[in-house]
Write a protein that holds these residues in place. Structure first.
Motif, PDB file in Angstrom:
ATOM      1  N   CYS A 238      10.166  -1.015  -0.147  1.00 12.69           N
ATOM      2  CA  CYS A 238       8.854  -0.531   0.282  1.00 12.69           C
ATOM      3  C   CYS A 238       9.105   0.472   1.403  1.00 12.69           C
ATOM      4  O   CYS A 238       9.615   0.107   2.459  1.00 12.69           O
ATOM      5  CB  CYS A 238       7.989  -1.685   0.778  1.00 12.69           C
ATOM      6  SG  CYS A 238       6.368  -1.154   1.352  1.00 12.69           S
ATOM      7  N   VAL A 239       8.765   1.716   1.160  1.00 12.15           N
ATOM      8  CA  VAL A 239       8.995   2.783   2.126  1.00 12.15           C
ATOM      9  C   VAL A 239       7.676   3.085   2.833  1.00 12.15           C
ATOM     10  O   VAL A 239       6.685   3.424   2.189  1.00 12.15           O
ATOM     11  CB  VAL A 239       9.522   4.064   1.430  1.00 12.15           C
ATOM     12  CG1 VAL A 239       9.698   5.190   2.436  1.00 12.15           C
ATOM     13  CG2 VAL A 239      10.825   3.758   0.702  1.00 12.15           C
ATOM     14  N   VAL A 240       7.678   2.942   4.140  1.00 10.85           N
ATOM     15  CA  VAL A 240       6.510   3.271   4.952  1.00 10.85           C
ATOM     16  C   VAL A 240       6.747   4.670   5.504  1.00 10.85           C
ATOM     17  O   VAL A 240       7.651   4.886   6.310  1.00 10.85           O
ATOM     18  CB  VAL A 240       6.308   2.260   6.098  1.00 10.85           C
ATOM     19  CG1 VAL A 240       5.087   2.643   6.927  1.00 10.85           C
ATOM     20  CG2 VAL A 240       6.187   0.848   5.544  1.00 10.85           C
ATOM     21  N   HIS A 241       5.954   5.613   5.029  1.00  9.98           N
ATOM     22  CA  HIS A 241       6.083   7.008   5.453  1.00  9.98           C
ATOM     23  C   HIS A 241       5.004   7.272   6.499  1.00  9.98           C
ATOM     24  O   HIS A 241       3.832   7.406   6.171  1.00  9.98           O
ATOM     25  CB  HIS A 241       5.913   7.926   4.245  1.00  9.98           C
ATOM     26  CG  HIS A 241       6.225   9.355   4.534  1.00  9.98           C
ATOM     27  ND1 HIS A 241       6.559  10.237   3.547  1.00  9.98           N
ATOM     28  CD2 HIS A 241       6.247  10.064   5.682  1.00  9.98           C
ATOM     29  CE1 HIS A 241       6.767  11.428   4.077  1.00  9.98           C
ATOM     30  NE2 HIS A 241       6.580  11.345   5.369  1.00  9.98           N
ATOM     31  N   LEU A 242       5.440   7.291   7.749  1.00  9.65           N
ATOM     32  CA  LEU A 242       4.519   7.498   8.861  1.00  9.65           C
ATOM     33  C   LEU A 242       4.301   8.989   9.044  1.00  9.65           C
ATOM     34  O   LEU A 242       5.249   9.753   9.222  1.00  9.65           O
ATOM     35  CB  LEU A 242       5.096   6.883  10.143  1.00  9.65           C
ATOM     36  CG  LEU A 242       4.204   6.928  11.366  1.00  9.65           C
ATOM     37  CD1 LEU A 242       2.942   6.080  11.152  1.00  9.65           C
ATOM     38  CD2 LEU A 242       4.960   6.423  12.586  1.00  9.65           C
TER      39      LEU A 242
END
Length: 171
Positions: A33-37
Motif C-alpha cells: 500500500c503506497v501512500v503518496h503524500l
C-alpha cells in the motif's frame, strides 16, 4: 509504503527518495500500500533543502545554500518523474499494489481521518486501541510543540515562480 513482511512485521518507508524506486519496490512487494503524500512543491523543495543543508553541515563548515537548493530541486524532479512514470505504467495499473493519494493539508487538518483512509486502503483493521493510542500521541505531541522548522526557498537561491513553473506537471 506499508507492507507486511513474512514474519508479520510492517515495513514502512517514508523518505521521498524511495518514490524513485517504486517499480523495484512493487516488484518485490506486489501487494504493498503506497501512500503518496501530495504537498505544495515549493514547500517540499524548501523543506528538503533545509534538511540537506543540515546534513551537509555535519561534514563541512562551509555549506553552499545555493548548491543545496539546486541539488534538492534536481533530486525532487528525479523522484517525481520516476514516481509519475511508474504510476502511469501498465505495471502499476495492472498490479495488486494499492495507492492512497493524500493531500498534505488534509493530513494536517484531520490526521485521524487520514489514518483511517490509509488503514482502509491497506485493508488493516483500525482497532479502538490503535485509535486511542494515536489520539494520546497526538495530544502529547501537538504540531510545533518543540518549535516550528522555518525556511524559505529564497534561502537556497530558489524562486517560487520558477519552481511552480518547472513543477507544474505535478500540481
Amino acid at each position: 509504503m506499508l507492507q507486511t513482511l513474512d514474519d508479520g512485521r510492517r515495513l514502512v518507508l517514508k523518505a521521498p527518495a524511495h518514490c524513485a524506486e517504486l517499480a523495484s519496490l512493487i516488484e518485490r512487494f506486489p501487494d504493498a500500500c503506497v501512500v503518496h503524500l501530495h504537498r505544495d512543491v515549493v514547500e517540499t523543495i524548501a523543506s528538503g533543502a533545509s534538511l540537506f543543508a543540515v546534513f551537509r553541515s555535519t561534514y563541512s563548515d562551509a555549506v553552499d545554500s545555493r548548491d543545496v537548493g539546486r541539488y534538492q530541486t534536481e533530486q525532487t524532479a528525479l523522484w517525481l518523474d520516476r514516481t509519475l512514470a511508474f504510476r502511469e505504467s501498465a505495471a502499476a495499473r495492472s498490479g495488486t499494489a494499492r495507492f492512497v493519494d493524500l493531500d498534505y493539508r488534509s493530513l494536517v487538518a484531520d490526521p485521524l481521518a487520514a489514518v483511517c483512509g490509509i488503514y482502509q486502503a491497506a485493508e488493516l483493521e483500525l482497532t479502538p486501541s490503535v485509535v486511542e493510542s494515536f489520539t494520546r500521541h497526538r495530544a502529547a505531541n501537538p504540531q510545533h510543540v518543540r518549535g516550528a522548522h522555518r525556511y524559505t526557498p529564497e534561502q537556497f537561491g530558489l524562486s517560487r515562480g520558477a519552481l511552480r513553473e518547472r513543477f507544474s506537471r505535478y500540481e
